[in-house]
Write an enzyme that holds these catalytic residues in place. Structure first.
Site, PDB file in Angstrom:
ATOM      1  N   VAL A  24      -2.404 -11.937  -4.011  1.00 20.04           N
ATOM      2  CA  VAL A  24      -1.842 -12.607  -5.184  1.00 20.04           C
ATOM      3  C   VAL A  24      -0.404 -13.028  -4.929  1.00 20.04           C
ATOM      4  CG1 VAL A  24      -1.216 -12.332  -7.626  1.00 20.04           C
ATOM      5  CG2 VAL A  24      -3.374 -11.388  -6.782  1.00 20.04           C
ATOM      6  N   HIS A  65      10.920 -21.419   4.520  1.00 22.92           N
ATOM      7  CA  HIS A  65      12.339 -21.171   4.756  1.00 22.92           C
ATOM      8  C   HIS A  65      13.170 -21.302   3.481  1.00 22.92           C
ATOM      9  CE1 HIS A  65      11.695 -20.876   9.049  1.00 22.92           C
ATOM     10  NE2 HIS A  65      11.059 -22.030   9.051  1.00 22.92           N
ATOM     11  N   ALA A  66      12.573 -21.857   2.422  1.00 21.66           N
ATOM     12  CA  ALA A  66      13.288 -21.964   1.145  1.00 21.66           C
ATOM     13  C   ALA A  66      13.233 -20.653   0.371  1.00 21.66           C
ATOM     14  CB  ALA A  66      12.690 -23.098   0.306  1.00 21.66           C
ATOM     15  N   ALA A  94       3.400  -5.516  -6.114  1.00 22.08           N
ATOM     16  CA  ALA A  94       3.179  -4.506  -5.093  1.00 22.08           C
ATOM     17  C   ALA A  94       2.610  -3.246  -5.720  1.00 22.08           C
ATOM     18  CB  ALA A  94       4.487  -4.185  -4.377  1.00 22.08           C
ATOM     19  N   ALA A  95       1.692  -2.596  -5.013  1.00 22.30           N
ATOM     20  CA  ALA A  95       1.080  -1.374  -5.532  1.00 22.30           C
ATOM     21  C   ALA A  95       0.257  -0.717  -4.442  1.00 22.30           C
ATOM     22  CB  ALA A  95       0.179  -1.691  -6.724  1.00 22.30           C
ATOM     23  N   ARG A  96      -0.051   0.551  -4.661  1.00 24.91           N
ATOM     24  CA  ARG A  96      -1.132   1.164  -3.886  1.00 24.91           C
ATOM     25  C   ARG A  96      -2.410   0.789  -4.611  1.00 24.91           C
ATOM     26  NH1 ARG A  96      -4.386   6.109  -3.093  1.00 24.91           N
ATOM     27  NH2 ARG A  96      -4.562   6.412  -0.839  1.00 24.91           N
ATOM     28  N   TYR A 101      -6.403   5.342  -9.763  1.00 24.36           N
ATOM     29  CA  TYR A 101      -5.698   4.056  -9.748  1.00 24.36           C
ATOM     30  C   TYR A 101      -5.465   3.557 -11.168  1.00 24.36           C
ATOM     31  CZ  TYR A 101      -5.033  -0.993  -9.077  1.00 24.36           C
ATOM     32  OH  TYR A 101      -4.558  -2.284  -9.117  1.00 24.36           O
TER      33      TYR A 101
END
Length: 319
Positions: free
Chosen positions: A12, A41-42, A71-73, A142
């Site tokens: 994602v 590069h931007a 971000a996650a486990r 989870y």
């Protein structure tokens, strides 16, 4: 607007960075476990290492208006950890709240948290869809960790000026999808006969580009502040319907045998694959009316369009 995206190298996150960085007047910082060679590069890269409660985000948060925390486990099939909930809590709860507290200190305006439909539960019955305002009922570690992270973020928002937006996606598919969705494409592509021709369940899915579109909306829409949203393509499918339409996207014929769902479930239980049976034969539907009405949001991509793009990527890259 300056947006920090965590999990920027993920399924994602990478697509979100691509879309955001193409927007006018948007500056993007990607938070990554490790530095990537090449890329856009931007987009400024920040090497965060492993997400943890001790991560120092101060450099990455400089000048940031919005954090999108992807971000996650993630959910792990057949998790072999002796205490998976403790590990999930360390990363998904403590790591998330550490970032949010530092975001408050840095003057960040909004925190968009990518949660999971597993906060609602594992499945729906009798045609009843999950809604964003249902009482949470997570089953696995989870889902519990995502629920606890949501609760902690709301507490931080209540005692600060940080606006929190929670998005709970259902199963996400699109170019580069892995796991069971990729396996189904491979089976169909190879012409493997599958015993899934008589499954009458209903499942909500969300195309990657539909999810990313909603996230982009959530970064700025005034009505998104301190709200929870469910997201899907707006069209629920049975497993049988999904396989037929996936086969059409691959320009293949689906060889589906009409084995009754009850027999499939029994066989899966005997083989110790009860969770797989639930995903194939059980229902999981979400109601996105709140998302539509509060944000004036409509999924921009249809199921068949998304399947075609997914199939095309598969034929070029994974075949």
């Amino acid at each position: 607007m300056h947006v920090l995206v965590t999990g920027a190298s993920g399924f994602v996150g990478s697509r979100l960075v691509e879309v955001l960085s193409a927007g006018e007047g948007v500056q993007v910082t990607s938070a990554l476990r490790r530095q990537c060679v090449g890329g856009n590069h931007a987009v400024k890269q920040f090497n965060v290492g492993e997400l943890s409660p001790e991560t120092d985000w101060s450099e990455a948060l400089e000048g940031v208006d919005v954090v999108v925390h992807a971000a996650a486990r993630v959910h792990v099939m057949n998790d072999t950890a002796s205490d998976p909930l403790t590990i999930f809590r360390k990363i998904n709860v403590e790591g998330t709240l550490n970032l949010a507290r530092q975001a408050v200190a840095a003057g960040v305006r909004r925190f968009v948290f990518i949660s999971s439909i597993k906060v609602n539960g594992e499945g729906t019955v009798n045609g009843r869809s999950y809604t964003a305002d249902d009482v949470p009922a997570p089953v696995d570690p989870y889902g519990v960790s995502k629920m606890e992270a949501e609760a902690g973020l709301r507490e931080i928002a209540a005692s600060s000026r940080l606006e929190v937006v929670v998005i709970r996606p259902v199963l996400v598919y699109g170019p580069g999808v892995k796991a069971n969705f990729l396996n189904m494409m491979r089976w169909l592509d190879k012409g493997v006969p599958l015993p899934f021709g008589a499954i009458n369940n209903s499942r909500s899915l969300v195309a990657l580009d539909n999810l990313v579109d909603l996230i982009v909306v959530a970064t700025a829409h005034p009505s998104a502040a301190n709200q929870t949203f469910l997201v899907s393509d707006g069209e629920d499918l049975s497993t049988t319907q999904l396989l037929r339409r996936m086969a059409a996207a691959l320009d293949k014929k689906a060889l589906l045998l009409p084995v009754p769902s009850a027999l499939l479930s029994l066989g899966a239980s005997v083989l110790g694959k009860k969770s797989l049976s639930q995903r194939l034969c059980g229902s999981l539907q979400v109601d996105i009316e709140k998302t539509r009405s509060l944000l004036s949001w409509v999924p921009p991509v249809s199921v068949d369009q998304a399947l075609k793009v997914t199939a095309s990527y598969y034929m070029k890259r994974d075949n």
